[in-house]
Design an enzyme around this catalytic site. Structure first.
Site, PDB file in Angstrom:
ATOM      1  CE1 TYR A  41      91.774  60.238   8.559  1.00 47.79           C
ATOM      2  CE2 TYR A  41      91.193  59.706   6.244  1.00 47.79           C
ATOM      3  CZ  TYR A  41      92.254  59.638   7.245  1.00 47.79           C
ATOM      4  OH  TYR A  41      93.276  59.104   6.964  1.00 47.79           O
TER       5      TYR A  41
ATOM      6  CD  GLN B 194      89.079  64.337   0.105  1.00 50.82           C
ATOM      7  OE1 GLN B 194      90.114  64.468   0.835  1.00 50.82           O
ATOM      8  NE2 GLN B 194      88.359  63.419  -0.219  1.00 50.82           N
TER       9      GLN B 194
ATOM     10  CG  ASN C 252      92.382  55.721   9.377  1.00 55.00           C
ATOM     11  OD1 ASN C 252      93.455  55.678   9.941  1.00 55.00           O
ATOM     12  ND2 ASN C 252      91.937  56.795   8.748  1.00 55.00           N
TER      13      ASN C 252
ATOM     14  NE  ARG D 287      87.857  59.117  -2.664  1.00 49.28           N
ATOM     15  CZ  ARG D 287      89.344  58.612  -2.673  1.00 49.28           C
ATOM     16  NH1 ARG D 287      90.016  59.061  -1.687  1.00 49.28           N
ATOM     17  NH2 ARG D 287      89.970  57.894  -3.679  1.00 49.28           N
TER      18      ARG D 287
ATOM     19  CG  ASN E 146      89.659  56.769   2.770  1.00 48.30           C
ATOM     20  OD1 ASN E 146      89.150  55.464   2.345  1.00 48.30           O
ATOM     21  ND2 ASN E 146      90.301  57.497   1.974  1.00 48.30           N
TER      22      ASN E 146
ATOM     23  N   GLY F 248      95.146  57.571  -8.283  1.00 50.34           N
ATOM     24  CA  GLY F 248      95.876  58.378  -7.417  1.00 50.34           C
ATOM     25  C   GLY F 248      97.623  58.280  -7.730  1.00 50.34           C
TER      26      GLY F 248
ATOM     27  CB  THR G 269      97.841  62.697   2.682  1.00 47.46           C
ATOM     28  OG1 THR G 269      96.259  62.953   3.105  1.00 47.46           O
ATOM     29  CG2 THR G 269      98.550  63.177   3.593  1.00 47.46           C
TER      30      THR G 269
ATOM     31  CG  HIS H  38      87.841  62.850   3.105  1.00 46.22           C
ATOM     32  ND1 HIS H  38      87.435  61.468   3.010  1.00 46.22           N
ATOM     33  CD2 HIS H  38      89.222  62.752   3.255  1.00 46.22           C
ATOM     34  CE1 HIS H  38      88.455  60.696   3.200  1.00 46.22           C
ATOM     35  NE2 HIS H  38      89.540  61.360   3.311  1.00 46.22           N
TER      36      HIS H  38
HETATM   37  C1  PHB Z   1      96.463  59.671   4.985  1.00 46.37           C
HETATM   38  O1  PHB Z   1      96.939  60.898   5.273  1.00 46.37           O
HETATM   39  O2  PHB Z   1      97.091  58.810   5.290  1.00 46.37           O
HETATM   40  C2  PHB Z   1      95.104  59.701   4.301  1.00 46.37           C
HETATM   41  C3  PHB Z   1      94.356  60.938   4.135  1.00 46.37           C
HETATM   42  C4  PHB Z   1      93.356  61.023   3.647  1.00 46.37           C
HETATM   43  C5  PHB Z   1      92.539  59.532   3.372  1.00 46.37           C
HETATM   44  C6  PHB Z   1      93.287  58.398   3.546  1.00 46.37           C
HETATM   45  C7  PHB Z   1      94.606  58.425   3.860  1.00 46.37           C
HETATM   46  O3  PHB Z   1      91.521  59.638   2.667  1.00 46.37           O
END
Ligand code: PHB
Length: 361
Positions: free
Chosen positions: A182, A101, A237, A229, A180, A319, A28, A177
């Site tokens: 979501y 993604q 989160n 992923r 993390n 990353g 991001t 995705h």
């Molecule tokens: C974020 O925007 O903080 C973010 C987005 C996607 C991710 C992890 C963090 O997989």
């Protein structure tokens, strides 16, 4: 995997032949324009990084309901598809390969980021602890609204439409995705899913939405151009699961049946080997998975090379190192020094800390 495989060995990923095993991880950057539309500067950023074996874009919303952060791109409007076409054209002009993604944030949002100020949606009405970054500054998360059973086909349809839009925008594939904290991860892990219908409770029920979405996206793209992923140990989160080994072992076993391009596992949250309360060994997922296995999380040249050499992964995604080094593979090849990442410009802003990291001279 053949002996002597290195980061610089080519690999087949579905119909694509990648020149090396270094992926640019999804990151991001909060630099989309008005309407969450990708801009020319975004195209320049990705085009600078085409020496990656594969670029995976920043997380990209499948629908207005999937939005959780300011200035993150979408793939649900005509303007967004046109914006992404700038990106894919720029990447392809320089010989690169790029997957989009696909993202729905679920409860990691805020009414101020939702259409008509709506309450964010989730598997269950469980408020994540912490605060969300909004256009008005940091605000507490709200208690999300549990999606009704009758709404879930619409969510799957949004993934399908977004996948079709990604195809129209000229991508080489998509990554679902599922990580993390979501939406799909919220369904999968029992800390965020307390449903009592066909989408909660048993492993089969908690994995159901992820698997149905994978089926829908694969029907658009062909499964061999779809990756996914996962983040089995990621606490980010406010995520938890009572038995990550069982949950993710099941999910990965079921994902095998599609014949996907790759599985991308982030090790975020993994305890140091031998640490007290050490969670399960993610290497078990490598043995369950029958396709290309991509690992991630803080790898450098030495650790990544060791992981490939020990057959712990087929690819590694980077990353922050790719963020700060547009020519990361060339630097790795030479053992050259790396640029220093500037944390202050990771999220939001302009070209500074985005397209101005120098290439090797
Ligand atoms: C974020 O925007 O903080 C973010 C987005 C996607 C991710 C992890 C963090 O997989």
């Amino acid at each position: 995997m053949p002996a002597n495989t290195t980061l610089f060995s080519p690999i087949n990923l579905g119909p694509h032949t990648l020149p090396n095993r270094m992926a640019m991880a999804p990151m991001t950057r909060n630099r989309a324009g008005e309407g969450n539309v990708p801009q020319p500067v975004n195209a320049e950023y990705y085009a600078q990084r085409t020496s990656a074996g594969l670029i995976i874009t920043e997380a990209t919303q499948i629908s207005p309901q999937g939005v959780g952060y300011p200035a993150t791109p979408g793939i649900h409007s005509t303007a967004q598809v046109a914006g992404w076409k700038l990106v894919t054209d720029a990447v392809h002009a320089k010989g690169g390969r790029i997957f989009l993604q696909l993202w729905h944030v679920g409860r990691i949002s805020h009414p101020s980021l939702q259409p008509n100020g709506a309450t964010p949606v989730a598997p269950s009405a469980i408020k994540p602890s912490g605060q969300v970054y909004t256009y008005q500054g940091m605000q507490d998360y709200v208690t999300p609204r549990a999606l009704t059973l009758s709404e879930l086909p619409g969510i799957i349809e949004d993934y399908r439409t977004a996948a079709q839009n990604a195809l129209a925008a000229g991508f080489d594939g998509v990554e679902i995705h599922g990580a993390n904290g979501y939406l799909l991860d919220q369904f999968l892990r029992d800390g965020s899913n307390q449903r009592t219908d066909a989408y909660g409770g048993s492993l089969a029920n908690r994995a159901r939405l992820m698997l149905e979405v994978t089926g829908a996206v694969s029907a658009v793209w062909g499964a061999n151009r779809v990756g996914i992923r996962l983040s089995p140990l990621q606490p980010f989160n406010d995520m938890r699961d009572s038995n990550p080994e069982a949950t993710f072992g099941y999910a990965v076993g079921q994902l095998n049946r599609f014949g996907l391009a790759y599985l991308h596992v982030t090790e975020m949250g993994m305890e140091k080997p031998g640490a007290a309360g050490s969670a399960f060994d993610l290497g078990k997922l490598r043995t369950i998975w029958q396709g290309v296995y991509m690992t991630n999380s803080g790898y450098d040249l030495a650790r990544a090379s060791a992981a490939l050499g020990a057959n712990k992964a087929d690819m590694v995604s980077f990353g922050v190192l790719f963020l700060a080094n547009p020519d990361l593979p060339a630097r790795f090849a030479k053992g050259a020094a790396l640029n220093t990442p500037d944390q202050a410009t990771f999220y939001g802003g302009n070209e500074k800390g985005y397209t101005d990291y120098p290439f090797m001279s």
